[in-house]
Each structure stands twice: as structure tokens, then as C-alpha cells.
Scaffold this active site. Structure first.
Site, short mmCIF file in Angstrom:
data_model
loop_
_atom_site.label_atom_id
_atom_site.label_comp_id
_atom_site.label_asym_id
_atom_site.label_seq_id
_atom_site.Cartn_x
_atom_site.Cartn_y
_atom_site.Cartn_z
N CYS A 156 7.15 0.05 -10.11
CA CYS A 156 6.67 0.67 -8.87
C CYS A 156 5.15 0.58 -8.73
O CYS A 156 4.63 0.25 -7.65
CB CYS A 156 7.12 2.12 -8.79
SG CYS A 156 6.89 3.04 -10.32
N HIS A 194 3.18 7.53 -5.31
CA HIS A 194 2.18 7.10 -6.30
C HIS A 194 0.87 6.76 -5.58
O HIS A 194 0.89 6.19 -4.48
CB HIS A 194 2.64 5.82 -7.01
CG HIS A 194 3.69 6.03 -8.04
ND1 HIS A 194 4.28 7.24 -8.30
CD2 HIS A 194 4.24 5.15 -8.94
CE1 HIS A 194 5.16 7.10 -9.28
NE2 HIS A 194 5.16 5.85 -9.68
#
Lengths: 337, 337
Positions: free
Chosen positions: B128, B241
Site C-alpha cells: 500500500c 496512509h
């Protein structure tokens, strides 16, 4: 041993409260304590060495007879620091008002203690993120020189004061209950969020906080050739700041060598044992005076570089402890009137 | 239009649930959906386009007749991906098991879509943090070349799965009530804390997560000369994130030019207006497919450098959306059996 009349300006705020704690813990030679604050907080009671003190409103006359005035930060510094200085007090100021003035020393005792000696009535305490970074950079600078630093911060809400801590806690409760809690201290929700914006925006779209890390570090090291670029970010942590610091050194310094040098450095605690899952974290630095350094690695992308992960209590070494240490140095060097 | 039998392995987890949502939202041509999971989760019900599906335990035979198998990640990939491939399914795998295998393409559709074409039954979805970084790096790479990247991450707990989200929420409630909540998913308390440790420690004391950002990025760009150093940190954020990315370019690219190039780049949304307090934040990226880029600045410490602040939903573009986009590309390029 000589004792001193000490004023604490902003005594009811997050930093001011911590200054009182640090003065007491370090058994600072206080003859008379004078806690001061804004009109709004005057009348509140603070505690010091078992005694209760009623906070008075800060006025120019508040500094009559004061020998050391510790300013916790904020607007009071611009308003009253000169009044305190004129009355003979040594001002140790935690605001950004005087830090870059050429006739004001900017001091981190582990880095440039001698600068205390040439003060002209005001000594500035650096920005919290700067202090926390320069303490571990100093031994690296001395051992290998520093060419460039790339730093990203993870800053606790305490840096924005006691109201910010309340906002994080209350807003987190609200979010967990599916309720609204409009931000007041911060520009946006901080609960479970990150805000890449601390202090105002300035030239080149860097924030003032980011420029502080550049300009203050150069002043503390007396080295305008130091290249530093910073990105400062508020995180939902209560009171310890963390920093991811990438350092390009002039001479090769291995991670192993850096670990050894840092282990002997004043004010630094190395916590760096990956196999045992030991590294600095905010919950470990809470209420501590030292700067914790770990994740010390050779920079895999550069021949002469290091990565560090640095954590310290923003209210302690990042503010109150450093200010009180400056006062102790001034006493040691006999430069308090 | 051709339709496909699609298996989702790990359908009850955080990424698996998001894959089902993304398949539905994008109106993916599903003929038959087969949600699979471990024995522990078998029997649970998941929902897709208004229908309820009972999750079955993943077995080699589960893939009979499946044309596209989306693996959400974890141990199931090593156990069942080859079984799925042998039965003729195109495996799109979100685990790290195959990413660096030379005969497995590692694909971010905005960066290296053509790599889908040479798959041999398995296409890997990158980590990710890697995906979120390479989407905005691609247009910069094409415009000016990239010499070196220094990245520090601020990673949400969703990267550690649904149990991690529950742990952050429950632990935060406990801490606010002064109660203990021992960590189970994370090595330490994550509520109001930061943990500079994601995945296991490997060579040079970097974590596997940090090496993924280095090695996967080089593979995606087909450029082993790319120098990248990473520090990855878990933060108490639920599911987006963030990354502070410092880029040293080969040719000069100003922040203004970078902003223009990024504004036109696929999959990128520029949110960068400091005067109006506009910058990317986790709360703004929630449930979005794009990578949000802001705080775009000329690096004040370097002649040819930029600082970026990048945020994206880890469960969407960081995992589910990218995987489904790969499947769409495979259909477009007619390379599904």
C-alpha cells in the site's frame, strides 16, 4: 548558595505548569516565586513545593525585584519581556519573538552552552522541534560534519497548549460516539487525523514551524551552510514529538559508530534494539527530560548518510526543561544580575 | 460483453470487504461471485449487489471454473495462489508473497499498465505505501527523472487489518477512561502513540515494509538505479496512509511545474492551496480512490528537489482499488483465460 526571585509568565498553561514542575524537581534555587498569567487566568492557584500560589496578572511592575523571568511563550513575550529586562531580570523566553534577533542567544545547553554568556538580558529557548532534533545532531555534527538534513515531524498536540490537549481528548470521545466536535484550536479535526500545517504559511509555502527548524538550527550551530528541509505535521498524540531525521554527513559515519557516539552524548538516550523491539515511542518519552534516539540506520540510498528516529517530551526537553537548564547555566556562568 | 467468475479470497477481512465494494461500485463484469476465507470465517455472510453470499472455506477446488481470483492478502496467497493459477484463474494477489518474483508483474495501472500483458497467471498488487508513493512519483519521473527519494510514512492501522481497527478504537476508549487495554495486534499501545516498526526487521535494521518501498518501486519503474530510503511509522489513524516524500530530481522541476504536471496526472488529485488551508489529510481521503498530493514545495536545501505530502485511502487505492484496476486492465488487454 545564592537564591533567586523567579517569575513564571504563563504559569497556568501547559508549558508554564511544566516549568513549575521542573523547577521543583531540579531543586532550582528559588527564593521567591511569582506566577503570572493573563487577566483571564489571574486568581487561579498553582502549586510549588507544597505551597499554593495565587496567579497574578502580568504587568510591567510584576517584574520589580525579579532576577529570572521564565516566559512560557505566546503573546506575553512581546508584551512584557522588555519590561522584565529593563527591571534587571534575565528573561528566558520560550516564544519565537526574539529567537532570531542577532543580540539574543538561542541556546540548547547540550549544543551551545557558551552562548549563554553573551546575553544582553534575554536568552531565547528554541522551538520544541528544533531542540529535539539538534540534541542528537550535535554529536554527529562534531564527529562527521553535516551537509544536509531532511526531517519530517510527528508533533503532539501539546505544542498547541493545554486547550489543544483537551480538544484532542474531547474530540476523540465524540468521534468514537459518532458525534460532531467542531475544531477550535486546530484548523481541522485532529482526532484520528493528521494536519500537515503548524503555525502560519510563509515563503516558498513552508510553514513558520518548518522555517524555524531551518533557521534556528543554523543559529544554534553557528553554521549558515547547514542545509535543512522540513515537513512538520500534527499527529493525534498527547505530548511527545517524534521526528524522522535523514542526515547526510560530510565524512562517513556508520550506524554502529553513530550509535556509540550517541550513547555517550549528553541528554540523549539510545533505544535501538530491533531484535528486542526496542525503539523510541511517545508513550516511553512521556515526562522524561532526555531525547530518545533509535532506528539508527546507514542510509541505504547514500554513501554518507544516516536515518534516525527521535522522540522527546515536547513539554519537557522541548520547552520547560530546556528553559530551566538555560537558567541553571546562567547561574553557573554568573551571568544573572 | 464477457462476464467472469470471480473469487475473492479473504472476503471477510478489511481489504476483502473493500474489494467487494469496489467491484460493485465499478460495475465489474461479474458472472458468478465466490467469496472465500479461512475455516474460521467460513459460514459468514457477505453482500454484493444486493445479494447475500455465504463465505466458503478456501480449498484448492474452490477455484474450479474461476477466471479471476482476487487475493486480499495474508497467508492464503502462499497456500492457494498456485492452486488457483493451475486451475486457469488469473490471480491478482495483494500479499507480498510473489511481488519480487521475476516472472510476476507488479503493477500500478497509472505507472506500468503494460506489465499486465506478460503475466504468467499471477499479477502482484504492490504494498500500500508503495502504491501511494509511486502514483505521484510517476509524472515527476517522466518529466525530470528521479535520483533519490527520502520518504517517511504515517500509516493508518487499517494496514494491519480489521482487528487492528478494532484495537485502535477499543484501546483509545480505554485510555480515555484511564483503563488498560493490552495490545494484541500491535507490539505496543497504538492509541495516542506512534510505532516506528511495521512488519519484521531485516538487513541493515530496516523493516520489511521499508525495503518493500525500495524494492517494489524499482521493479514498478524498471529502474534499479532509483535510490530510495524509507522510514515507516504506524500512527493512530483509522484508514488512510500519509507520506512525507522528499524527491531529488535529475533535471530541475519547480514546485509550480510539479503542481501543473501532477494536476494532469491520472489517479492524482492536487490539494495545495496554503492560503486557503487546503492540503491532503486522512479525513479527506477516506473512501476515495485517488492519491491526494499537496504541500508541494521547492526543496530549500537542494537545487533540484521537491517536497510532497501524499495521502490516500490505504484500503482503496492502497489495496482494493488497485487490484480491481489490474483486473480491468487484464480484461482490456484480453489476457484473462
Amino acid at each position: 548558595m545564592r537564591q533567586f526571585n523567579v517569575a513564571v509568565v504563563g504559569a497556568t498553561g501547559a508549558v508554564g505548569q511544566e516549568i513549575l514542575k521542573v523547577l521543583e524537581e531540579r531543586n532550582f534555587p528559588v527564593r521567591e516565586l511569582r506566577p503570572l498569567a493573563t487577566a483571564r487566568s489571574a486568581g487561579r492557584v498553582v502549586y510549588f513545593k507544597g505551597g499554593a500560589y495565587t496567579v497574578e496578572e502580568t504587568r510591567p511592575e510584576s517584574f520589580e525585584g525579579v532576577e529570572i523571568a521564565l516566559f512560557a511563550g505566546g503573546a506575553a513575550s512581546k508584551e512584557f519581556a522588555l519590561a522584565a529586562k529593563e527591571r534587571g531580570a534575565l528573561v528566558i523566553d520560550n516564544s519565537s519573538a526574539f529567537r532570531l534577533e542577532p543580540d539574543v542567544p538561542l541556546v540548547v545547553p547540550e549544543v551551545n552552552p557558551e552562548d549563554v554568556k553573551w546575553h544582553k538580558g534575554i536568552i531565547a529557548n528554541p522551538n520544541c522541534s528544533t531542540i529535539i532534533m539538534v540534541v542528537p545532531l550535535k554529536p554527529i555534527y562534531d564527529a562527521a560534519g553535516i551537509k544536509r538534513v531532511v526531517v519530517s515531524t510527528y508533533q503532539a498536540v501539546s505544542g498547541a497548549g493545554a486547550a489543544a490537549i483537551k480538544e484532542l481528548e474531547a474530540q476523540t470521545r465524540a468521534v468514537l460516539s459518532g458525534q460532531e466536535y467542531p475544531p477550535q484550536v486546530f484548523p481541522y479535526q485532529i482526532a484520528f487525523n493528521l494536519i500537515p500545517h503548524i503555525d502560519v504559511f510563509q515563503e516558498l509555502d513552508y510553514t513558520k514551524e518548518e522555517w524555524k527548524m531551518v533557521k534556528e538550527t543554523r543559529k544554534i550551530f553557528h553554521d549558515d551552510s547547514l542545509s535543512i528541509t522540513a515537513t512538520t505535521v500534527r499527529v493525534p498524540v498527547i505530548r511527545c514529538h517524534s521526528e524522522s531525521v535523514n542526515v547526510e554527513t560530510k565524512e562517513k559515519l556508520t550506524a554502529k559508530e553513530a550509535r556509540e557516539i550517541l550513547s555517550r552524548a549528553p541528554g540523549v538516550v539510545v533505544v535501538d534494539d530491533p531484535a528486542a523491539k526496542k525503539y523510541p515511542m511517545p508513550i516511553l518519552a512521556y515526562d522524561k527530560d532526555e531525547v530518545f534516539v533509535g532506528r539508527i540506520r546507514d542510509d541505504n540510498s547514500l554513501d554518507k548518510g544516516l536515518n534516525l528516529w527521535v522522540v522527546a517530551d515536547q513539554l519537557r526537553k522541548g520547552a520547560a526543561t530546556n528553559a530551566v537548564q538555560i537558567a541553571e547555566l546562567a547561574i553557573k556562568y554568573s551571568c544573572v544580575k
